[in-house]
Design a protein around this motif. Structure first.
Motif, PDB file in Angstrom:
ATOM      1  N   GLY A 132      48.582  45.218  33.731  1.00  0.00           N
ATOM      2  CA  GLY A 132      47.543  44.191  33.641  1.00  0.00           C
ATOM      3  C   GLY A 132      48.109  42.780  33.655  1.00  0.00           C
ATOM      4  O   GLY A 132      47.461  41.848  34.139  1.00  0.00           O
ATOM      5  N   ALA A 133      49.331  42.615  33.146  1.00  0.00           N
ATOM      6  CA  ALA A 133      49.965  41.291  33.173  1.00  0.00           C
ATOM      7  C   ALA A 133      50.198  40.849  34.616  1.00  0.00           C
ATOM      8  O   ALA A 133      49.961  39.684  34.974  1.00  0.00           O
ATOM      9  CB  ALA A 133      51.285  41.320  32.398  1.00  0.00           C
ATOM     10  N   VAL A 134      50.619  41.774  35.460  1.00  0.00           N
ATOM     11  CA  VAL A 134      50.828  41.464  36.877  1.00  0.00           C
ATOM     12  C   VAL A 134      49.496  41.081  37.522  1.00  0.00           C
ATOM     13  O   VAL A 134      49.411  40.104  38.280  1.00  0.00           O
ATOM     14  CB  VAL A 134      51.464  42.665  37.615  1.00  0.00           C
ATOM     15  CG1 VAL A 134      51.578  42.396  39.104  1.00  0.00           C
ATOM     16  CG2 VAL A 134      52.818  43.007  37.018  1.00  0.00           C
ATOM     17  N   LEU A 135      48.458  41.834  37.202  1.00  0.00           N
ATOM     18  CA  LEU A 135      47.142  41.570  37.798  1.00  0.00           C
ATOM     19  C   LEU A 135      46.589  40.216  37.356  1.00  0.00           C
ATOM     20  O   LEU A 135      46.046  39.473  38.187  1.00  0.00           O
ATOM     21  CB  LEU A 135      46.174  42.704  37.451  1.00  0.00           C
ATOM     22  CG  LEU A 135      46.591  44.086  37.968  1.00  0.00           C
ATOM     23  CD1 LEU A 135      45.664  45.164  37.428  1.00  0.00           C
ATOM     24  CD2 LEU A 135      46.643  44.101  39.490  1.00  0.00           C
ATOM     25  N   LEU A 136      46.724  39.895  36.072  1.00  0.00           N
ATOM     26  CA  LEU A 136      46.251  38.587  35.599  1.00  0.00           C
ATOM     27  C   LEU A 136      47.097  37.458  36.177  1.00  0.00           C
ATOM     28  O   LEU A 136      46.572  36.406  36.545  1.00  0.00           O
ATOM     29  CB  LEU A 136      46.252  38.521  34.066  1.00  0.00           C
ATOM     30  CG  LEU A 136      45.267  39.444  33.355  1.00  0.00           C
ATOM     31  CD1 LEU A 136      45.332  39.229  31.843  1.00  0.00           C
ATOM     32  CD2 LEU A 136      43.846  39.257  33.861  1.00  0.00           C
TER      33      LEU A 136
END
Length: 173
Positions: free
Chosen positions: A40-44
């Motif tokens: 999710g960090a990559v996506l955000l």
């Protein structure tokens, strides 16, 4: 994206697999959950790199969660769990990623409890610049029925795994 991201993901994955073996869970599932826990960090970050960088500069996990919610309406854990759910991952994986920054007693599935402890072990063993400090690792180990002195055994095994992975990839450990 921060250069230490993959190092943290692989360290967490290695810790998760070592811990899973000690508590009788699938080491492959635990390694995979550890590798994917910050998806999710990559996506955000891809959505808004500046807002994500500002959120991750927060001094505590609670502040980071609040900053992510303010900037994106979701946390990186929620975003990662939603992606895994959309891709058809089993519930234990989705829950593990969703709750990886929560209390160790919150996940229903053992995979989530192992991942929570594994990330704390990884952060204690290899702190990330600008990342909130790791929680009380001894308390987390006890919560999954390991002993505080298991930390040294786990980190030695993690180091061995990291060296094997680095050799396999042809990179420096």
């Amino acid at each position: 994206f921060p250069p230490f991201f993959w190092r943290h993901a692989i360290t967490t994955a290695s810790a998760a697999s070592v811990i899973a073996r000690k508590v009788g869970l699938s080491t492959a599932d635990a390694f995979s959950a550890g590798l994917l826990h910050d998806l999710g960090a990559v996506l955000l970050h891809r959505r808004d790199a500046d807002a994500f960088a500002e959120a991750t500069a927060s001094p505590t996990v609670a502040d980071q969660v609040a900053a992510e919610l303010a900037a994106f309406g979701v946390t990186h854990a929620d975003e990662g769990a939603a992606a895994l759910d959309a891709w058809g991952f089993p519930e234990p994986f989705v829950e593990a990623v969703a709750l990886h920054q929560h209390g160790v007693e919150e996940p229903k599935h053992a995979l989530g409890r192992v991942l929570r402890v594994a990330e704390a072990v990884a952060l204690e063993h290899a702190p990330m610049p600008g990342y909130p400090t790791a929680p009380d690792v001894d308390r987390l180990l006890i919560a999954i029925r390991l002993r505080p002195d298991d930390f040294d055994v786990v980190t030695r095994e993690v180091d061995g795994q990291l060296e094997r992975i680095a050799d396999m990839l042809g990179v420096e450990a």
